[in-house]
Motif scaffolding. Structure first.
Motif, PDB file in Angstrom:
ATOM      1  N   TRP A  22       0.849  -1.189   0.000  1.00 37.19           N
ATOM      2  CA  TRP A  22       0.000   0.000   0.000  1.00 37.19           C
ATOM      3  C   TRP A  22       0.891   1.249   0.000  1.00 37.19           C
ATOM      4  CZ3 TRP A  22      -5.310  -0.022  -0.380  1.00 37.19           C
ATOM      5  CH2 TRP A  22      -5.935   1.229  -0.276  1.00 37.19           C
ATOM      6  N   PHE A  23       1.074   1.833  -1.201  1.00 35.93           N
ATOM      7  CA  PHE A  23       1.898   3.042  -1.326  1.00 35.93           C
ATOM      8  C   PHE A  23       1.051   4.259  -0.949  1.00 35.93           C
ATOM      9  CE2 PHE A  23       3.991  -0.040  -3.924  1.00 35.93           C
ATOM     10  CZ  PHE A  23       5.334   0.284  -3.915  1.00 35.93           C
ATOM     11  N   THR A  24       1.509   5.021   0.035  1.00 31.03           N
ATOM     12  CA  THR A  24       0.797   6.229   0.459  1.00 31.03           C
ATOM     13  C   THR A  24       1.774   7.389   0.527  1.00 31.03           C
ATOM     14  OG1 THR A  24      -0.514   7.257   2.230  1.00 31.03           O
ATOM     15  CG2 THR A  24       1.092   5.614   2.901  1.00 31.03           C
ATOM     16  N   GLY A  25       1.286   8.577   0.218  1.00 30.21           N
ATOM     17  CA  GLY A  25       2.114   9.780   0.248  1.00 30.21           C
ATOM     18  C   GLY A  25       1.421  10.892  -0.520  1.00 30.21           C
ATOM     19  N   LEU A  26       1.982  12.064  -0.476  1.00 27.11           N
ATOM     20  CA  LEU A  26       1.383  13.217  -1.130  1.00 27.11           C
ATOM     21  C   LEU A  26       1.374  13.061  -2.650  1.00 27.11           C
ATOM     22  CD1 LEU A  26       3.080  16.056   0.953  1.00 27.11           C
ATOM     23  CD2 LEU A  26       0.684  15.345   1.086  1.00 27.11           C
ATOM     24  N   SER A  27       0.538  13.842  -3.293  1.00 31.41           N
ATOM     25  CA  SER A  27       0.530  13.887  -4.752  1.00 31.41           C
ATOM     26  C   SER A  27       1.889  14.379  -5.236  1.00 31.41           C
ATOM     27  CB  SER A  27      -0.576  14.829  -5.237  1.00 31.41           C
ATOM     28  OG  SER A  27      -0.550  14.962  -6.639  1.00 31.41           O
ATOM     29  N   GLY A  28       2.481  13.650  -6.177  1.00 35.40           N
ATOM     30  CA  GLY A  28       3.790  14.037  -6.685  1.00 35.40           C
ATOM     31  C   GLY A  28       4.947  13.464  -5.903  1.00 35.40           C
ATOM     32  N   SER A  29       4.682  12.636  -4.899  1.00 32.16           N
ATOM     33  CA  SER A  29       5.770  12.081  -4.081  1.00 32.16           C
ATOM     34  C   SER A  29       6.521  10.979  -4.807  1.00 32.16           C
ATOM     35  CB  SER A  29       5.217  11.544  -2.754  1.00 32.16           C
ATOM     36  OG  SER A  29       4.259  10.514  -2.988  1.00 32.16           O
ATOM     37  N   GLY A  30       5.881  10.356  -5.813  1.00 29.90           N
ATOM     38  CA  GLY A  30       6.559   9.300  -6.565  1.00 29.90           C
ATOM     39  C   GLY A  30       5.969   7.916  -6.352  1.00 29.90           C
ATOM     40  N   LYS A  31       4.767   7.834  -5.794  1.00 28.08           N
ATOM     41  CA  LYS A  31       4.155   6.542  -5.479  1.00 28.08           C
ATOM     42  C   LYS A  31       3.989   5.674  -6.728  1.00 28.08           C
ATOM     43  CE  LYS A  31       0.431   8.455  -3.882  1.00 28.08           C
ATOM     44  NZ  LYS A  31       0.850   9.834  -4.163  1.00 28.08           N
ATOM     45  N   SER A  32       3.357   6.212  -7.753  1.00 29.08           N
ATOM     46  CA  SER A  32       3.082   5.431  -8.960  1.00 29.08           C
ATOM     47  C   SER A  32       4.369   5.042  -9.673  1.00 29.08           C
ATOM     48  CB  SER A  32       2.188   6.229  -9.913  1.00 29.08           C
ATOM     49  OG  SER A  32       0.922   6.477  -9.328  1.00 29.08           O
ATOM     50  N   THR A  33       5.333   5.935  -9.686  1.00 30.74           N
ATOM     51  CA  THR A  33       6.604   5.660 -10.360  1.00 30.74           C
ATOM     52  C   THR A  33       7.333   4.499  -9.690  1.00 30.74           C
ATOM     53  OG1 THR A  33       6.794   8.004 -10.966  1.00 30.74           O
ATOM     54  CG2 THR A  33       8.797   6.658 -11.096  1.00 30.74           C
ATOM     55  N   ILE A  34       7.389   4.549  -8.363  1.00 31.04           N
ATOM     56  CA  ILE A  34       8.075   3.478  -7.619  1.00 31.04           C
ATOM     57  C   ILE A  34       7.318   2.157  -7.766  1.00 31.04           C
ATOM     58  CG2 ILE A  34       8.808   2.712  -5.333  1.00 31.04           C
ATOM     59  CD1 ILE A  34       9.097   5.683  -4.577  1.00 31.04           C
ATOM     60  N   ALA A  35       5.985   2.206  -7.640  1.00 27.19           N
ATOM     61  CA  ALA A  35       5.182   0.985  -7.768  1.00 27.19           C
ATOM     62  C   ALA A  35       5.399   0.343  -9.136  1.00 27.19           C
ATOM     63  CB  ALA A  35       3.707   1.306  -7.544  1.00 27.19           C
ATOM     64  N   ASN A  36       5.523   1.157 -10.162  1.00 26.59           N
ATOM     65  CA  ASN A  36       5.731   0.652 -11.520  1.00 26.59           C
ATOM     66  C   ASN A  36       7.070  -0.068 -11.643  1.00 26.59           C
ATOM     67  OD1 ASN A  36       4.962   0.394 -14.313  1.00 26.59           O
ATOM     68  ND2 ASN A  36       6.448   1.999 -14.787  1.00 26.59           N
ATOM     69  N   VAL A  37       8.120   0.498 -11.048  1.00 25.48           N
ATOM     70  CA  VAL A  37       9.439  -0.123 -11.090  1.00 25.48           C
ATOM     71  C   VAL A  37       9.454  -1.427 -10.297  1.00 25.48           C
ATOM     72  CG1 VAL A  37      11.866   0.143 -10.419  1.00 25.48           C
ATOM     73  CG2 VAL A  37      10.633   2.059 -11.472  1.00 25.48           C
ATOM     74  N   VAL A  38       8.805  -1.420  -9.132  1.00 26.65           N
ATOM     75  CA  VAL A  38       8.729  -2.635  -8.315  1.00 26.65           C
ATOM     76  C   VAL A  38       8.007  -3.740  -9.078  1.00 26.65           C
ATOM     77  CG1 VAL A  38       7.726  -3.652  -6.232  1.00 26.65           C
ATOM     78  CG2 VAL A  38       8.872  -1.441  -6.103  1.00 26.65           C
ATOM     79  N   GLU A  39       6.934  -3.400  -9.771  1.00 23.02           N
ATOM     80  CA  GLU A  39       6.210  -4.424 -10.524  1.00 23.02           C
ATOM     81  C   GLU A  39       7.074  -4.965 -11.664  1.00 23.02           C
ATOM     82  OE1 GLU A  39       1.827  -5.384 -12.254  1.00 23.02           O
ATOM     83  OE2 GLU A  39       2.679  -3.461 -12.867  1.00 23.02           O
TER      84      GLU A  39
END
Length: 634
Positions: free
Chosen positions: A464-481
């Motif tokens: 469960w990636f949580t953080g402010l908008s623009g923190s990089g959640k989607s980018t990191i999740a994409n790399v992990v996947e």
């Protein structure tokens, strides 16, 4: 001091016996601010001689120092005991007073008139048999008059005294009383009150308080005290079916096992057949035990210990009831809710529901409507604010035995507790069970989560990636996947933006919609974990309560909270979608970090900081965690 002081001195046992045999009336005074509620109670205590000499002396001194009646006694000071109440001349908290007459004992609750203290009024009304609704003769029926009447009816009060106060300021005009009474009866005609008794008063001068006043020769009804002494309050509890909520399993030694509690309704005798709910186990009553010995019969209101003839598994919060007429058992209800917290009620947010002698996790699944107490109009709403009243659907994590509030208040009432602060945020009254939910059961499946995970050679979980908008959640999740996919792992990403194109396209960005957004995503993530997948979710999810809600949906070890910790200044500088610029210009409302809060995780499982670590380093840390904790079996 009291009307029976001679009897106390001469025959204390006789006095105590007389007090024991008197009936008890619990009533409240309510209405709008400055209608004279505290003055009325003070006058009742004063005129019935229920004030000690030292209290009277203190009252006279306080009246001269901070009273509002010049050199005269300010009776309101007898009840308004808080310093803030005396300074401001208003009632803030509920003040309870006991007094008695030759005919009856009384417990009176003086409740606040200010709208911001409506929750206090509801607290006082919850145990009352009768409501004295004060109305200023000069002002007539006001907003708080309507609000308090509606709450009184909601809480099951059947008897109302319409006390039209300050009649001395309108020349004791009978037409004023008649006009106010007519208006009030029309407004309250659907409230279910058994009787409404109108009495013209002057609490300050004592008119029609203890005896009828010469100032109102046209009034031929009872004085206020005469009515309070004679009103017949139905004791429906004793005539109802037997119900007792178990407060304590009493095991003083190996030879005794009893179940202690206060009987909510009905009567019970040794030999009676009983049913324990929600387990539905049956037995018979062996004995009824009290401190003074065993009883042949116990009735509603008595605290007793019941022993049974069979070994039955009973726990605190279970209901012991008559076998032939047991209460219902359910885990979903429709209920009326009075909201008592500054933070709004948000459907979907997890709360603790305390009913009877047990506390059960649950949530408000749907706010059907809120009630405009001025017009009784039902209006659509997504949340309830402080002092608002609504009709809601509630879902609990387990089934409980209950009664509709109108039948047995003790088994149909509950309080709502915030899971993070442990503060009481609302009260509710159950109307009925949502029976359709009772017919829905888990279907047993031969291929389960364990089998699916073994086939995929991995341990299912949700990152469960949580953080402010623009923190990089989607980018990191994409790399992990990408890395997991390269290892042959079975994954899926639930991204905040992507989900809002379909599943959650009907939701906005208010606090209520954010809660529902996360609730839905949590349920989908749970299904994907059940399918044996490693799921990554990329959502701001600003509230701890909702992240905790998703955590509790999963089995142990299946929820991994990843806090993408990036200062808001850095996020705003990145501003990949231009949202911070729009929020700063006031073009976007309810934007997290500006006019909507973000609650940082207190103990995240994985903590990364994109201000100090690049994306690859963050992904390395997450993969290392999964390997170390056995999520990626080779």
């Amino acid at each position: 001091m009291a009307h029976q002081s001679d009897l106390i001195a001469e025959n204390i046992e006789g006095y105590l016996k007389a007090q024991e045999e008197k009936s008890m009336l619990r009533f409240i005074t309510c209405g709008s601010v400055d209608d004279g509620k505290s003055t009325l109670i003070g006058r009742l205590l004063y005129d019935s001689k229920m004030i000690f000499e030292d209290q009277l002396g203190a009252l006279e001194a306080d009246s001269k120092k901070m009273g509002t009646q010049g050199q005269e006694i300010d009776f309101a000071l007898l009840v308004d005991g808080l310093a803030a109440e005396r300074e401001q001349g208003i009632t803030i908290d509920v003040a309870y007073r006991y007094f008695s007459t030759d005919k009856r004992k009384f417990i009176v609750a003086d409740t606040p008139g200010h709208e911001q203290y409506t929750r206090n009024m509801a607290t006082g009304a919850s145990t009352a048999d009768l409501a004295i609704l004060l109305i200023d003769a000069r002002k007539g029926v006001l907003t708080q008059t309507r609000r308090h009447s509606f709450i009184a009816s909601l809480l099951g009060i059947k008897h109302v005294v319409l006390a039209v106060n300050k009649m001395d300021l309108v020349g004791y005009d009978e037409a004023v009383l008649n006009s106010i009474e007519a208006e009030y009866r029309e407004f309250a005609k659907d409230f279910g009150f058994t009787d409404i008794t109108s009495i013209p008063l002057s609490a300050l001068k004592g008119d029609n308080i203890l005896t009828n006043s010469d100032s109102t020769p046209w009034y031929t009804g009872p004085s206020l005290m005469q009515h309070l002494e004679s009103v017949q309050v139905e004791d429906a509890a004793q005539s109802g079916n037997f119900r007792m909520s178990v407060q304590w399993v009493n095991r003083p030694n190996l030879d005794f096992r009893g179940f202690s509690g206060t009987i909510a309704s009905g009567t019970v005798r040794p030999g009676d057949a009983i049913k324990v709910l929600p387990s539905a186990r049956e037995s018979t009553v062996k004995s009824i035990v009290t401190y003074d010995g065993e009883l042949d019969m116990a009735v509603a209101g008595e605290a007793v210990t019941i022993t049974l003839n069979d070994e039955v598994d009973i726990s605190r919060g279970d209901i012991i009831a008559g076998k032939d007429h047991p209460p219902e058992v359910a885990d979903q209800f429709e209920a009326n809710i009075i909201w008592m917290a500054e933070d709004a009620l948000l459907p979907g947010r997890p709360y603790l529901i305390k009913t009877g002698n047990q506390t059960v996790p649950g949530q408000i699944t749907d706010l059907k409507h809120k009630v405009n107490v001025n017009t009784l109009e039902r209006t659509a709403a997504k949340s309830l604010a402080l002092n608002e009243i609504g009709v809601c659907n509630i879902s609990l994590d387990k089934r409980i035995a209950f009664e509709a509030y109108g039948d047995v208040p003790e088994l149909g009432s509950f309080i709502i507790v915030d899971r993070l602060t442990n503060s009481t945020v609302g009260v509710g009254m159950i109307s009925f069970a949502l029976r359709r939910a009772s017919n829905i059961h888990w279907q047993a499946l031969d291929v389960d989560k364990t089998v699916r995970a073994e086939m995929k050679n991995q341990r299912p979980a949700v990152l469960w990636f949580t953080g402010l908008s623009g923190s990089g959640k989607s980018t990191i999740a994409n790399v992990v996947e990408q890395r997991l996919f390269a290892r042959g792992r079975h994954t899926y990403i639930l991204d905040g933006d992507n989900v809002r194109h379909g599943l959650n396209q009907d939701l906005g960005f208010t606090d209520a919609d954010r809660v529902e957004n996360i609730r839905r995503v949590g349920e989908v993530a749970k299904l994907m974990v059940d399918a044996g997948l490693v799921v990554m979710t990329s959502f701001i999810s600003p509230f701890r309560a909702e992240r905790r809600m998703v955590h509790d949906l999963m089995d142990d070890g299946e929820f991994i909270e990843v806090y993408v910790d990036t200062p808001i200044e850095v996020c705003a500088a990145r501003d990949p979608k231009g949202l911070y610029k729009k929020a700063k210009a006031g073009e976007i409302k309810n934007f997290t970090g500006y006019d909507s809060p973000y609650e940082e995780p207190e103990r995240a499982d994985i903590h990364v900081n994109t201000d100090k670590q690049n994306v690859e380093e963050c992904a390395d840390k997450i993969i290392a965690y999964l390997e170390e904790h056995g999520y990626l079996n080779a």
